[in-house]
Write an enzyme that holds these catalytic residues in place. Sequence first.
Site, PDB file in Angstrom:
ATOM      1  N   LEU A 188      52.435  33.797  -5.607  1.00 42.12           N
ATOM      2  CA  LEU A 188      52.824  35.054  -6.266  1.00 42.12           C
ATOM      3  C   LEU A 188      51.623  35.941  -6.565  1.00 42.12           C
ATOM      4  CD1 LEU A 188      55.647  33.836  -8.697  1.00 42.12           C
ATOM      5  CD2 LEU A 188      55.876  34.993  -6.494  1.00 42.12           C
ATOM      6  N   ARG A 189      50.422  35.412  -6.356  1.00 37.94           N
ATOM      7  CA  ARG A 189      49.153  36.172  -6.416  1.00 37.94           C
ATOM      8  C   ARG A 189      48.749  36.666  -7.801  1.00 37.94           C
ATOM      9  NH1 ARG A 189      47.673  33.873  -2.021  1.00 37.94           N
ATOM     10  NH2 ARG A 189      48.298  34.799  -0.047  1.00 37.94           N
ATOM     11  N   ASN A 204      46.437  28.970  -6.866  1.00 33.97           N
ATOM     12  CA  ASN A 204      45.214  29.640  -6.417  1.00 33.97           C
ATOM     13  C   ASN A 204      45.201  31.139  -6.770  1.00 33.97           C
ATOM     14  OD1 ASN A 204      47.214  30.230  -4.554  1.00 33.97           O
ATOM     15  ND2 ASN A 204      45.827  30.224  -2.797  1.00 33.97           N
ATOM     16  N   ASP A 224      46.401  23.701  -3.535  1.00 32.83           N
ATOM     17  CA  ASP A 224      46.821  24.272  -2.256  1.00 32.83           C
ATOM     18  C   ASP A 224      45.911  25.392  -1.773  1.00 32.83           C
ATOM     19  OD1 ASP A 224      48.679  24.630  -0.017  1.00 32.83           O
ATOM     20  OD2 ASP A 224      48.891  26.611  -0.901  1.00 32.83           O
ATOM     21  N   ASP A 270      55.711  28.556   1.675  1.00 38.88           N
ATOM     22  CA  ASP A 270      54.287  28.942   1.714  1.00 38.88           C
ATOM     23  C   ASP A 270      54.165  30.469   1.836  1.00 38.88           C
ATOM     24  OD1 ASP A 270      51.568  28.809   1.606  1.00 38.88           O
ATOM     25  OD2 ASP A 270      51.294  27.807   3.536  1.00 38.88           O
TER      26      ASP A 270
END
Lengths: 329, 201, 447
Positions: free
Chosen positions: C69-70, C100, C160, C313
């Site tokens: 989802l950044r 991440n 991940d 992903d």
Amino acid sequence: MKHLLSTLDLSRDDAIRILDIAEEMAAVGTREVKKLPALRGRTVVNLFFEDSTRTRISFEAAAKRLSADVINFAAKGSSVSKGESLKDTAQTLQAIGADAVVIRHWASGAPARLAATDWIDAPVVNAGDGTHEHPTQALLDAFTLRRHWARARGTGSLGTDLAGLKVAIVGDILHSRVARSNLWLLRTLGAEVTMVAPPTLLPVAAGSWPCTINYDLDDALAAGPDAVMMLRVQAERMNAAFFPNAREYSRRWGFDDARLAALDAHGLAETLILHPGPMNRGLEISSGAADSSRSAVLDQVSNGVAVRMAVLYLLLSGDQQRTANETQG
Amino acid sequence: MDTGNAMQRTSGSQPKSARTVLSGDDIDRALTRIAHEIIEANKGVQDLVLLGIPRRGFPLAQRIAQRIASAEPGTDPAAIVGQLDITMYRDDLRHSTARTPSPTNLPAGGIDGKVVVLVDDVLYSGRTIRAALDAIADLGRPRIVRLAVLVDRGHRELPIRADHVGKNLPTATSEKVRVRLGEVDTANGLPLNEVAIEGQA
Amino acid sequence: MNPTHATGDYLIRGASLLAETTADLLVSDGRIAAVGPAAATDARAASATVIEAAGLVALPGMVDLHTHLREPGREDAETVETGTRAAALGGFTAVHAMANSNPVADTAGVVEQVWSLGRRSGWVDVRPVGAVTVGLGGERLSELGAMADSRARVRVFSDDGICVSDPVLMRRALEYVKAFDGVIAQHAQEPRLTEGAQMNEGEVSAVLGLAGWPAVAEESIIARDVLLAQHVGSRLHVCHVSTKGSVEIIRWAKERGIQVTAEVTPHHLLLTDELVRSYDPVYKVNPPLRREEDVMALRAALADGTIDVIGTDHAPHPSESKECEWAQAAMGMTGLETALSVVQHAMIETGMITWADFARITSTVPAAIGRLGDQGRPLAAGEPANLVLVDPAARWTVDPAKMATKGRNSPFRGLELPGAVVATFFRGHPTVLGGALNTPLPLDGGA
């Protein structure tokens, strides 16, 4: 032909046409006025993201002999090194009015990206991209081989291919754009190819390539090749464990004086030695071999200009349709 | 050869309204006359060079040279004939299809100080000859340049005229003039020699 | 004021439950109130909004174990809001947000922030994934327990994008999360074997001159990890399995009773490395697109249960990260809005699985792996109303410009695919109706 990106997608007819035109271009190089007006008023941009003085000046000489204007854009020290993208650079060249872009790039596929996107309309010539291809190098090698063998057989070279010729390509195949371009073009022109390299410097899938693999250079020479193409080996490869050290590499895969003598012993009077340059003398090739009468290294350089003239002429003149020979007059 | 009718001398299937205007014998007679005109204008064969423009100008130049040699014994026809390719000097490179150039071959003595006779099959707009003059300038400096053509069909676009003309042929621009010479053109395996005018197909 | 409970009742008429039986569904107060004849006769049915669902397949809401989802950090690429809108449109009712982000989700503070952004957006359940190691650095364990105990109740931990390659660290992580029933989701990629890797190592990479990402770099890590999981008796989840060899190792591990689950992405079920010949970075992803025989092995493994779940992903990138040279381009593809259609195309239309299997691999099992109690439940009276209505006969052409995600990097652009999400119910509220976004169901007014 709209672009020249790879030799894999070059047809036999197109390849022979380029070589034939290059024959006429080579003749210009021997005249007093070494210039043709064909590309007068056209602008060729040499866009180099990677240093290569030899390739750049070869393309520059080719464009200038055809009377084109040449802009050299070295990406190092320019806005590109400050983070400007390939897209912005291409759009800038489009706005400047580039009629053709000759691109050298460290990234495989960068010329294909330029050609596939709408960033720039001009024809794109791949002047070497990463570890992918270097199609004009392969064309000049084929030109050199064709001329040499036509002369040796006492026949003309125009219109001919390389059918039956046996070529050994020796060295760092894995990282070599020259090896890839040569493999596809030599096969298209009917030559047989043997790749000679340590197993670490061959792609794992090289077994699927249309060539013979041989780990033993002496064995490959004994098979009687018509030409031996030596590739540049970067000494830093040994740091990544591709081979133990330069000495061992040179002993097993270098073209040294003993192997030069072996060509004579095998009775291979006409076998040529080629190298795309720059050479690592003493590593992949000995000075004795590089400077021998078999060495075509300097012919390759001068033929490079003629072949690049032919490519620029083809891409920059005319609408991109095929021409029948008879329309000329 | 001229722009606009790039296909005019292409051999192939004949459109319906083709008519032959010069037979093989007519061509022979015209070339013999041109050969004598050239000798006369030059007062002999001294310094003479015939440069044929590919594709059919070259065999015409060879034929004229043969006739000159038979009229002037002691002349080696091969020594006075050359071929001049003008592909790279055309003014329509950007617009027409990319052409494969033909070789340029000059006689051993070169062209400096020589009397060069350009030989082509059809004179039309004059643009081919303009290109040929530029090409010659890059190869040397002849004393005189003259022009010999088998057919002059008119419709000039440049201030160029021929010194020696085999046949003046008034044509419409919609027509095509096809020159067929046995050295390059065949029909059913036999050499073909004629000049024909074809109407719009 | 935003509603915190589903408003209104919905009578879904004539839906085909798991494409097995046709029945009416009554949705009321966040739950499936009644199924079958009882739905229409229920007192609440009279005032309910009727949704005609003849020809539509009703499935439990999809649960993604693998979403980027950044946010926080790369809001230019995606936000929780835009990413969860895309999820709802794709038929999801829960997503696991990968760790991440920037800052990395390696503390209770960051995971609670993501969790609460998800609650406020109200399109799906957002379940943060916690980083295994501090800053994804691969050196020290993150505060796994604190994240598990936080309001985000993290149960899935993953670095991940980066492999936990240190075998000791991996062993400790596997052991440690047993304390709170967690699972380590491993990105299996031996780093030394993939330095500078650009694409699958094989015939295509040999021609293209792109540095290879060999299958063995994935398989060797999976082999090591299943043995570690066996040794310490822990749960292991393998992210985005991409090779035939990986499938064989996982099959072997399952036969030995090792607690391993495995995930495959929709793109690895359909696309191969032949596409890389274009050098178009839209096909650049990690792990890379593999060969046809890998695709076929992955499909077979998904059908026979060796691979347990679909994970998208979903990895949105801004256009400049893809409009460049291949080597310069970011890795990743969007996937939330195409997952259902790609799986229908690759698995259902090929006859390899049924819609009931689809429910298992996209909802039931991923919810179980993530320990989500109210997701992946049966379509039965009393269950939470997280469900999706799909028109299996629809066909559409993928146009990334029309997607809800900010990412335009869909490798399926221009492809005609089957299946369309008609409606998504999240806790009884229709987040998607008529194939378009409806309204969200924020769970916090803005805490």
